[in-house]
Design a protein around this motif. Structure first.
Motif, PDB file in Angstrom:
ATOM      1  N   GLU A  25       0.946  -1.266  -0.231  1.00  0.00           N
ATOM      2  CA  GLU A  25      -0.050   0.043   0.002  1.00  0.00           C
ATOM      3  C   GLU A  25       0.831   1.247   0.133  1.00  0.00           C
ATOM      4  OE1 GLU A  25      -4.267  -0.989   1.934  1.00  0.00           O
ATOM      5  OE2 GLU A  25      -3.042   0.304   3.018  1.00  0.00           O
ATOM      6  N   ARG A  28       2.233   1.666  -3.502  1.00  0.00           N
ATOM      7  CA  ARG A  28       1.025   1.990  -4.475  1.00  0.00           C
ATOM      8  C   ARG A  28       0.935   3.474  -4.238  1.00  0.00           C
ATOM      9  NH1 ARG A  28      -2.581  -1.118  -2.400  1.00  0.00           N
ATOM     10  NH2 ARG A  28      -2.081  -2.885  -3.571  1.00  0.00           N
ATOM     11  N   ILE A  32       0.704   6.587  -6.903  1.00  0.00           N
ATOM     12  CA  ILE A  32      -0.449   7.574  -7.219  1.00  0.00           C
ATOM     13  C   ILE A  32      -0.215   8.896  -7.032  1.00  0.00           C
ATOM     14  CG2 ILE A  32      -2.885   7.750  -6.568  1.00  0.00           C
ATOM     15  CD1 ILE A  32      -3.122   4.770  -6.019  1.00  0.00           C
ATOM     16  N   ARG A  33       0.323   8.976  -5.829  1.00  0.00           N
ATOM     17  CA  ARG A  33       0.683  10.401  -5.424  1.00  0.00           C
ATOM     18  C   ARG A  33       1.543  11.325  -6.108  1.00  0.00           C
ATOM     19  NH1 ARG A  33      -2.115   8.666  -1.812  1.00  0.00           N
ATOM     20  NH2 ARG A  33      -3.621   9.813  -0.507  1.00  0.00           N
ATOM     21  N   GLU A  64       5.821  -8.829  -5.741  1.00  0.00           N
ATOM     22  CA  GLU A  64       5.183  -9.836  -6.426  1.00  0.00           C
ATOM     23  C   GLU A  64       3.813  -9.419  -6.838  1.00  0.00           C
ATOM     24  OE1 GLU A  64       7.568 -13.943  -5.856  1.00  0.00           O
ATOM     25  OE2 GLU A  64       5.666 -13.721  -5.433  1.00  0.00           O
ATOM     26  N   ALA A  65       2.911  -8.941  -5.813  1.00  0.00           N
ATOM     27  CA  ALA A  65       1.737  -8.366  -5.724  1.00  0.00           C
ATOM     28  C   ALA A  65       1.696  -7.262  -6.789  1.00  0.00           C
ATOM     29  CB  ALA A  65       1.365  -8.268  -4.349  1.00  0.00           C
ATOM     30  N   ALA A  68       1.916  -7.899 -10.458  1.00  0.00           N
ATOM     31  CA  ALA A  68       0.595  -8.774 -10.790  1.00  0.00           C
ATOM     32  C   ALA A  68      -0.271  -7.617 -11.195  1.00  0.00           C
ATOM     33  CB  ALA A  68       0.364  -9.745  -9.846  1.00  0.00           C
ATOM     34  N   GLU A  69      -0.457  -6.553  -9.954  1.00  0.00           N
ATOM     35  CA  GLU A  69      -1.346  -5.615 -10.254  1.00  0.00           C
ATOM     36  C   GLU A  69      -0.885  -4.653 -11.536  1.00  0.00           C
ATOM     37  OE1 GLU A  69      -1.863  -4.143  -6.621  1.00  0.00           O
ATOM     38  OE2 GLU A  69      -2.419  -5.903  -5.545  1.00  0.00           O
ATOM     39  N   GLY A  70       0.451  -4.701 -11.750  1.00  0.00           N
ATOM     40  CA  GLY A  70       0.787  -3.746 -12.725  1.00  0.00           C
ATOM     41  C   GLY A  70       1.479  -2.533 -12.278  1.00  0.00           C
ATOM     42  N   TRP A  71       1.672  -2.387 -10.946  1.00  0.00           N
ATOM     43  CA  TRP A  71       2.372  -1.113 -10.725  1.00  0.00           C
ATOM     44  C   TRP A  71       3.753  -1.140 -10.868  1.00  0.00           C
ATOM     45  CZ3 TRP A  71      -0.902   2.551  -9.512  1.00  0.00           C
ATOM     46  CH2 TRP A  71      -2.144   2.466  -9.035  1.00  0.00           C
ATOM     47  N   ASN A  85       4.411   1.937 -18.134  1.00  0.00           N
ATOM     48  CA  ASN A  85       3.193   2.334 -19.113  1.00  0.00           C
ATOM     49  C   ASN A  85       2.369   3.143 -18.048  1.00  0.00           C
ATOM     50  OD1 ASN A  85       2.414   0.235 -17.579  1.00  0.00           O
ATOM     51  ND2 ASN A  85       1.429  -0.864 -19.154  1.00  0.00           N
ATOM     52  N   LEU A  86       2.424   3.513 -17.015  1.00  0.00           N
ATOM     53  CA  LEU A  86       1.458   4.059 -16.130  1.00  0.00           C
ATOM     54  C   LEU A  86       1.320   5.545 -16.713  1.00  0.00           C
ATOM     55  CD1 LEU A  86       2.616   3.268 -12.524  1.00  0.00           C
ATOM     56  CD2 LEU A  86       1.028   2.279 -13.976  1.00  0.00           C
ATOM     57  N   PRO A  87      -0.160   6.046 -16.675  1.00  0.00           N
ATOM     58  CA  PRO A  87      -0.207   7.172 -17.339  1.00  0.00           C
ATOM     59  C   PRO A  87       0.273   8.239 -16.328  1.00  0.00           C
ATOM     60  CG  PRO A  87      -2.284   5.937 -16.920  1.00  0.00           C
ATOM     61  CD  PRO A  87      -1.025   5.309 -16.454  1.00  0.00           C
ATOM     62  N   ILE A  89       0.325  10.898 -13.676  1.00  0.00           N
ATOM     63  CA  ILE A  89      -0.606  11.301 -12.451  1.00  0.00           C
ATOM     64  C   ILE A  89      -1.135  12.495 -12.192  1.00  0.00           C
ATOM     65  CG2 ILE A  89      -0.697  10.326  -9.968  1.00  0.00           C
ATOM     66  CD1 ILE A  89       0.034   7.827 -11.651  1.00  0.00           C
TER      67      ILE A  89
END
Lengths: 484, 484
Positions: A25, A28, A32-33, A64-65, A68-71, A85-87, A89
């Motif tokens: 978390e 992540r 995001i921020r 690993e998590a 898998a989630e793409g982060w 490839n993250l847009p 933010i």
């Protein structure tokens, strides 16, 4: 590089969240921020684990998590990176408050149902004619429920079942309708619904095309009126007198305009409690054939009849080809047990079931089956006999108290059945003020306006007596007369 | 005069019907059939009683009932007569078969749900991803139910309750959403529904004005597609690949047309089971803000996740102002326990609850409360852990059997979660014929067409493994490969 990481991770060993979840978390959220940029590298799992004081495996699982989630992305031998490839933010870290276009449907809330509001603990409430939940056959229901759960074939009940409801319950309802209401319905044409409310909703949606004329009783059941209105109907009202809906006025209306459906409560009219007389019933059926409209018969508390006559259902008439019949078991058990049913012509029922599937797929098969067993073994009939006797006493007490406390300040007809009395005040009333005063003295009644279309003023109130015991009824009516 | 009467009454002392009811029915039927005319006189009660061999009181009661119902009239000292105001009765005694105008709404029945059809006893059914009802926490549920019924405050639960559902259940769901899905929902903005089916129905009806464009995944969940279509939406599809819905294609669509809502299943996409990747999630949220559309997130079986990553809900994103979140407890308990929920912006939820009240007033307060207690005391979480382990085993077995039995005749990705596998056949298939053959050998699968808009042909089928135990799974897949 390692310093800032340590301060980021504020790991707690005393929450619901696993360590893996806490670590992932943090990462992540940093992404995001916008504090960890696309493509940036992450510390090795061993280094990070040491730094924040957890097992290395924990960090590996968290990485690993996130992969898998793409982060995150793992590049062979080079380590772990924020995904490329993250847009872009958001620039701001403030939550965005822009809401979706707010032109929702169903915005208005006409709250005229007393039951909508939370009840004060010690208020004596004259509701609209609901049963006394203290008389509900709870022990029997709970035991039936348990029996179903212990049964061999219970697994079948737990999967998806028939959209029309449990077959056994439909069979029991068919038997009961034939015995008590003179109505011979095909089990395949009965659909169990979530209370009669859903039955009326379904019937309105299936029958009404926008602009169709639907006739309702005046005064009448506001909830049904609202459902036909919402389905797109143009509402017309026909007055009710001591013999039920005025079929002559209805006939005149038929001559003026094409009518799609007529909604009636012939057994104990809502709210006036009058029984529709035989002659009117015959004429209503004849009109439905001549002018090709559907009659929607809401037979909502047929169990509670105390008088000499007990007219069978309108739908039992051998010419009732256009009658759709709706009733409910909720009044017999408890309002929270939403168990209604509807039956009508096969083609109509087919469309109705199509809509029902869309709304909620099916009913509560387990509860339905439990109730079916209580009907089969006679428990429900015994319960009905028991409570009818109690309610009859309460009706008689209601009559006595009204006569004694109010004298000629009110007029009413002793109801032949149902759980409410329709009382007229023989003097000018300021109802909002009266109700306000009553509430201060611990008594609540239903506002009188909602029974009439457009809330036209009225001298009447509907006083439910079913849910109040002897003391409550006596005390409540005393307060009401003293407050006049 | 008395002779014909006697033959009319064929009184039985061995039926459910009382003597009073039998007598009044005979008279009523004679009137309806036109054999007793309006105004005609009836025999005295004493004479009739003697003639048909019953107590005089019985006849008096029957006459009184018919008078109350309006069939008879009593004239002082002259006796009892057929009522004068009865309309002319039908000439024919044949039931009239003229039905109401049959232009009903909801006439079509697209039955693509395997679960609609009754199951053969011994068929091995690969459903669409439902749970195994044999694993349902029945004993716990039954005991919780019983405890609620024995509680002091139970009476309150039996009356009308909140339209949004039991408060305690909403609180427990809020806690669970925060813990498991990262989503912080206001308890006041959660509404319990009859399965997620009703949640989607409500959302579609509240959001969609006729002609609005709604985007759905392709392949996707046919039931949701149907609900948006029925609400008047113009459907557009966007393809799904291994990372979830193609957000670039969605962006292009946004440039071409105004979009009202996008329905997605990001966690385990239905039917492909893929997880939507982080970058796509962010972009979807950004698009929803930029182009002002609602995202309807159907998080339908989030409990069942076995892989490393477990993306939180889309709605947990701090910019998810336009996301409406839908999920369900039915997959965790049993399909027959219809228990879904929905949460979204306050204004949206207010409209949604207004519609919910119209449909069925409220949910099953007792069941809701019982489930809330199982969530509070940890029973549900324990049950979830238990069954997740079982389903993970079944998934792994599914993978092994597919590899072993089919070799390169099929391709599939091991699902990260959910209870189904999306399997592609690497050869030309005649699915109707294949399914026919399978059925003869005791195996049933879901027809492949329904996942695509307009039932476009596809090489894929969705094979649910959750409801089958080890033996069933092994046998079922063996039969499937032998039948190829």
């Amino acid at each position: 590089m390692l310093r800032p990481w340590k301060t980021l991770f504020n790991i707690s060993f005393h929450t619901d969240h696993t360590l893996v979840r806490q670590i992932s978390e943090v990462i992540r959220n940093e992404i995001i921020r916008g504090r960890l940029e696309s493509g940036a590298s992450l510390p090795g799992s061993r280094a990070l684990a040491q730094d924040i004081g957890v097992n290395r495996k924990t960090v590996v699982f968290a990485y690993e998590a996130l992969i898998a989630e793409g982060w995150l992305e793992s590049r062979h031998k080079s380590g772990t990176f924020i995904a490329k490839n993250l847009p872009l933010i958001a620039e701001t870290s403030k939550p965005v408050l822009k809401r979706i276009v707010s032109n929702f449907n169903y915005i208005q809330h006409d709250s005229f149902d007393l039951n909508d509001r939370p009840l004060d603990g010690n208020l004596i409430v004259f509701n609209e004619g609901g049963p006394d939940t203290r008389l509900a056959p709870l022990r029997e229901l709970s035991m039936a429920y348990k029996r179903v759960f212990q049964r061999q074939g219970k697994w079948r009940l737990l999967g998806y079942g028939s959209e029309k409801g449990d077959l056994k319950l439909r069979e029991m309802i068919a038997v009961m309708l034939a015995r008590d209401r003179g109505l011979h319905a095909d089990v395949a044409d009965i659909c169990i619904t979530r209370g009669s409310q859903m039955a009326i909703y379904l019937a309105a949606k299936v029958l009404v095309h926008p602009g169709d004329v639907v006739v309702v009783e005046n005064p009448g059941y506001y909830a049904a009126r609202k459902l036909f209105h919402e389905a797109g109907a143009v509402l017309k009202t026909v007055d009710v007198d001591k013999d039920g809906i005025n079929v002559d006025a209805l006939e005149e209306l038929c001559l003026q305009t094409k009518i799609k459906a007529v909604y009636v409560t012939p057994h104990h009219q809502f709210p006036t409690t009058v029984m529709m007389k035989a002659g009117r019933r015959i004429k209503l059926i004849e009109l439905s054939l001549k002018y090709h409209f559907a009659v929607i018969e809401d037979d909502y508390d047929h169990e509670y009849h105390f008088g000499a006559g007990n007219n069978l259902a309108l739908a039992s008439n051998y010419k009732a080809a256009n009658v759709i019949y709706i009733s409910s078991l909720s009044k017999l058990i408890a309002p929270a047990i939403r168990m209604g049913y509807i039956t009508g012509p096969a083609a109509f029922m087919k469309s109705l079931v199509n809509l029902r599937v869309q709304i909620d797929r099916q009913g509560d098969a387990i509860m339905e089956h439990a109730i079916a067993e209580l009907m089969e073994d006679g428990t429900m009939a015994r319960h009905a006999r028991k409570v009818v006797a109690v309610y009859k006493e309460r009706r008689d007490l209601m009559e006595a108290c009204l006569l004694q406390n109010f004298g000629d300040q009110v007029s009413f007809r002793k109801p032949e059945g149902g759980l409410a009395c329709w009382v007229k005040f023989n003097r000018e009333m300021n109802f909002p003020q009266y109700m306000e005063l009553l509430k201060l003295r611990g008594v609540q009644v239903v506002p009188p306006g909602s029974f009439y279309l457009n809330n036209q003023p009225s001298d009447y109130i509907r006083l439910g007596y079913g849910s109040l015991n002897k003391e409550e009824l006596t005390e409540g009516l005393k307060v009401m007369s003293c407050t006049l």
